[in-house]
Design a protein around this motif. Structure first.
Motif, PDB file in Angstrom:
ATOM      1  N   LYS A 173       0.985  -1.249   0.029  1.00  0.00           N
ATOM      2  CA  LYS A 173       0.213  -0.119   0.025  1.00  0.00           C
ATOM      3  C   LYS A 173       0.865   1.255   0.007  1.00  0.00           C
ATOM      4  N   THR A 174       0.115   2.454   0.199  1.00  0.00           N
ATOM      5  CA  THR A 174       0.967   3.780   0.033  1.00  0.00           C
ATOM      6  C   THR A 174       1.250   4.053   1.303  1.00  0.00           C
ATOM      7  N   TYR A 175       2.711   4.392   1.677  1.00  0.00           N
ATOM      8  CA  TYR A 175       3.130   4.986   2.870  1.00  0.00           C
ATOM      9  C   TYR A 175       3.453   6.586   2.835  1.00  0.00           C
ATOM     10  N   PRO A 176       3.399   7.273   3.720  1.00  0.00           N
ATOM     11  CA  PRO A 176       4.131   8.634   3.601  1.00  0.00           C
ATOM     12  C   PRO A 176       5.450   8.535   3.889  1.00  0.00           C
ATOM     13  N   TYR A 177       6.350   9.098   3.474  1.00  0.00           N
ATOM     14  CA  TYR A 177       7.879   9.045   3.357  1.00  0.00           C
ATOM     15  C   TYR A 177       8.559  10.258   3.468  1.00  0.00           C
ATOM     16  N   PHE A 178       9.104  10.638   4.598  1.00  0.00           N
ATOM     17  CA  PHE A 178       9.809  11.826   4.744  1.00  0.00           C
ATOM     18  C   PHE A 178      11.189  12.096   3.867  1.00  0.00           C
ATOM     19  N   ASP A 179      11.007  13.352   3.288  1.00  0.00           N
ATOM     20  CA  ASP A 179      12.289  13.682   2.732  1.00  0.00           C
ATOM     21  C   ASP A 179      12.980  14.759   3.219  1.00  0.00           C
ATOM     22  N   ILE A 180      14.382  14.495   3.692  1.00  0.00           N
ATOM     23  CA  ILE A 180      14.889  15.675   4.729  1.00  0.00           C
ATOM     24  C   ILE A 180      15.395  16.571   3.903  1.00  0.00           C
TER      25      ILE A 180
END
Length: 396
Positions: A173-180
């Motif tokens: 499924k889709t997950y939120p991913y953090f871009d530093i």
């Protein structure tokens, strides 16, 4: 040696109790023990190395050309790049949460010393050891992109979405991913299920849209004013202000049971422009991917953790279940078999067989007349039967 009835009953009770305990343990271990094991370990220490892909475009702006010389800025081609990241666990960390600190650098390997360093930052975030998501505290992390005489200057940053780990039991499924780089999270969409070195992995892809880095961190390099001829957009020295923009396509290959990122790649693009939709001077453009040594190392970490999950989630419950059934059946069999009294033919204490009763003797006979004959018979089995009749009226 045969067991007495009392001993058999005791052993039977012990076996039934043991079997029941093993069956209960077999049912409870997957629920409770696995929940304790299925967490990111606190001794986590990971080094990842990524390199630009041979044969693909790799462009880097020569920063010195921006301030020296009369000609326009120079963009070097086919630049060998290496990105290194070192992740450790720091305090505060406990049974449910852990603080990860990641030091990251990007450098060109064709230039010696500090001049080859293109970027460096330190990221710190406290996450759940199970889900990999940042905790609810505000702030839950910090990022350092500058240094002073005391070292890195950490700036509080609220992290959202995943970062260095996916959840235990990653789903398609889709997950939120953090871009530093832009300090925001974007959707990491599930792309496909595939294999890396015979290990099943899920591939996710996150696209960071074109973003002004000046809006993220107002550092001097994120917005520059230079003559038009230096930017290469005119022949005169009219001042032109340009902003540095960032975009990225990030691919992540995740081992789903443990959430370990076994392979990662970035197609990163930094450029200077007056508007976001029209790149004018490339600052960095390259496709960097984990090298083979890093992939093998990440696979080994994933396998170690999947073996641990398999041991407590499947192998131990199965073994306990089988042993429990065997012990329970043995106890019931022994208890039912030993439930009766001592058999009639059992030997008396001491081990000697009971004497066989003597045949019932006939009534003792006498030559007396019937009127004088005794009416009492010899008790059965107390005396031997007569072997000879004696005539008491006989004279010598």
């Amino acid at each position: 040696m045969a067991l007495s009835a009392g001993t058999r009953r005791t052993v039977a009770c012990v076996l039934v109790g043991l079997g029941a305990a093993l069956l209960v343990a077999a049912l409870m271990i997957p629920t409770y023990t696995v929940s304790k094991v299925a967490k990111t370990p606190l001794d986590l220490e990971i080094t990842t190395i990524a390199e630009n892909q041979p044969g693909e475009e790799s462009l880097v702006l020569d920063s010195k050309s921006l301030t020296t010389g009369d000609g326009p800025a120079v963009v070097n081609k086919d630049v060998p790049l290496i990105s290194q990241r070192f992740v450790t666990v720091e305090e505060p960390s406990d049974a449910d949460e852990m603080t990860l600190q990641a030091g990251q650098t990007l450098r060109r390997t064709d230039v010696q010393g500090d001049t080859g360093l293109l970027s460096a930052m330190v990221d710190r975030v406290t996450i759940s050891r199970t889900t990999g998501e940042p905790v609810a505290a505000d702030p839950n992390g910090s990022i350092a992109v500058t240094v002073d005489k005391n070292g890195s200057v950490m700036e509080p940053v609220q992290h959202t979405g995943l970062g260095y780990r996916f959840p235990i039991g990653t789903e398609k499924k889709t997950y939120p991913y953090f871009d530093i780089n832009v300090r925001k999270s974007f959707d990491a969409n599930f792309i496909e299920e595939t294999e890396i070195n015979s290990t099943k992995v899920y591939r996710f892809q996150m696209i960071a849209p074109v973003t002004s880095t000046w809006d993220v961190v107002q550092s001097p390099t994120n917005r520059l004013t230079l003559p038009a001829n230096k930017w290469g957009v005119g022949d005169d020295d009219t001042p032109v202000t340009m902003t540095r923009y960032y975009t990225n396509v990030r691919d992540l290959w995740v081992e789903p049971q443990t959430g370990t990122v076994v392979k990662g790649g970035e197609s990163i693009h930094l450029f200077y422009a007056r508007t976001a939709d029209k790149p004018e001077v490339t600052a960095l453009k390259s496709h960097i991917v984990f090298d083979e040594a890093t992939i093998e190392s990440q696979l080994a970490i994933a396998k170690e953790n999947t073996d641990k999950l398999s041991l407590f989630g499947r192998i131990v419950p199965i073994v306990f279940g089988i042993l429990g059934v065997i012990a329970l059946l043995a106890g019931l069999f022994l208890g039912l078999r030993g439930g009766g009294g001592t058999p009639a033919h059992a030997s008396p204490r001491g081990g000697r067989p009971a004497p066989t009763p003597a045949p019932e003797p006939e009534t003792a006979a006498s030559s007396w007349d019937d009127d004088d004959a005794p009416t009492t018979q010899f008790p059965r089995g107390d005396y031997d039967g007569p072997t000879e009749q004696i005539d008491t009226n006989k004279r010598p």
